[in-house]
Design a protein around this motif. Structure first.
Motif, PDB file in Angstrom:
ATOM      1  N   UNK A   6       0.656  -1.350  -0.052  1.00 52.16           N
ATOM      2  CA  UNK A   6      -0.071   0.039   0.031  1.00 52.16           C
ATOM      3  C   UNK A   6       0.842   1.214  -0.107  1.00 52.16           C
ATOM      4  N   UNK A   7       2.102   1.176   0.536  1.00 46.76           N
ATOM      5  CA  UNK A   7       2.877   2.280   0.562  1.00 46.76           C
ATOM      6  C   UNK A   7       4.251   1.952  -0.160  1.00 46.76           C
ATOM      7  N   UNK A  22       7.456  -0.441   9.962  1.00 43.71           N
ATOM      8  CA  UNK A  22       7.548   0.834   9.503  1.00 43.71           C
ATOM      9  C   UNK A  22       7.311   1.028   8.051  1.00 43.71           C
ATOM     10  N   UNK A  23       6.185   1.922   7.723  1.00 43.77           N
ATOM     11  CA  UNK A  23       5.704   2.419   6.409  1.00 43.77           C
ATOM     12  C   UNK A  23       5.919   3.733   6.265  1.00 43.77           C
ATOM     13  N   UNK A  24       6.154   4.124   4.969  1.00 36.58           N
ATOM     14  CA  UNK A  24       6.697   5.484   4.656  1.00 36.58           C
ATOM     15  C   UNK A  24       5.438   5.963   3.361  1.00 36.58           C
ATOM     16  N   UNK A 119      13.561   4.201   0.899  1.00 37.33           N
ATOM     17  CA  UNK A 119      12.738   3.442  -0.082  1.00 37.33           C
ATOM     18  C   UNK A 119      11.687   4.270  -0.662  1.00 37.33           C
ATOM     19  N   UNK A 120      10.879   5.061  -0.121  1.00 34.83           N
ATOM     20  CA  UNK A 120       9.682   5.953  -0.276  1.00 34.83           C
ATOM     21  C   UNK A 120      10.467   7.055  -1.236  1.00 34.83           C
TER      22      UNK A 120
END
Length: 217
Positions: A6-7, A22-24, A119-120
């Motif tokens: 999703x991210x 951890x999501x960004x 990564x983002x």
């Protein structure tokens, strides 16, 4: 890496029994107070999920007290290794959710958050939204303390709860200190103890930085 779809940035980091997701996310809309300024922004939020410990964590605890303080620590740590002025006019928001807690959740969150952010940032650069080179260094963190007169690294809950001295150390890839949080919990410590703990933390963070690089390929 790529733990969720999703991210653009996501990582599940495990340090001992502690697990943090951890999501960004990348937003072309920046915080209102940045309007008119030619730079980007990086921020973070930290939370312990209700079932992350043996005592259920209330959801309304997320942005209160300790959680807010740790959120700010993560945000400061990430911004210390990003050139916001060359980043581009976008914002990266990193969410650190503790799935399982066994000590060192904030340091695991900092270390995993950098991976998710990087990564983002790379994804945003591929879309023409941001400059990937704005992330000019790594950052990682680890806990260290004195337990029964012995310096220990990456304290679990049992060691942390009985530690005479407890420190959290955040360091950049260049070996520069970003933040040091420490206190005498059960006994005072001297300069030699402090130097020993910082040397131990530096060695541990060096290993984490290596793992980060491997994860990024």
């Amino acid at each position: 890496m790529g733990f969720t779809d999703a991210t653009p940035g996501s990582v599940l980091i495990e340090m001992g029994a502690t697990k943090v997701l951890c999501t960004a996310a990348v937003e072309e809309r920046r915080p209102p107070w940045i309007t008119g300024r030619d730079h980007g922004w990086v921020t973070a939020e930290y939370a312990m999920l209700p079932g992350s410990s043996d005592q259920r964590v209330r959801r309304d605890h997320y942005q209160k007290g300790r959680a807010l303080e740790i959120s700010r620590l993560i945000g400061r740590s990430l911004r210390s290794v990003v050139n916001l002025r060359t980043m581009g006019e976008c914002a990266i928001r990193v969410d650190c959710d503790v799935i399982q807690a066994d000590g060192g959740t904030r340091t695991a969150a900092v270390t995993g958050a950098w991976l998710a952010m990087t990564e983002a940032l790379r994804w945003a650069a591929s879309q023409g939204i941001a400059n990937a080179e704005a992330g000019f260094d790594q950052v990682a963190a680890i806990s260290v303390g004195m337990v029964e007169g012995e310096a220990l690294l990456d304290l679990d809950y049992r060691d942390d709860s009985s530690a005479d001295v407890d420190f959290n150390v955040v360091m950049s890839g260049r070996g520069l200190l970003v933040e040091v949080q420490g206190t005498a919990e059960g006994a005072l410590f001297d300069r030699a103890d402090l130097d020993q703990m910082l040397d131990l933390a530096e060695a541990g963070i060096s290993e984490l930085l290596s793992v980060q690089r491997q994860a990024l390929g």
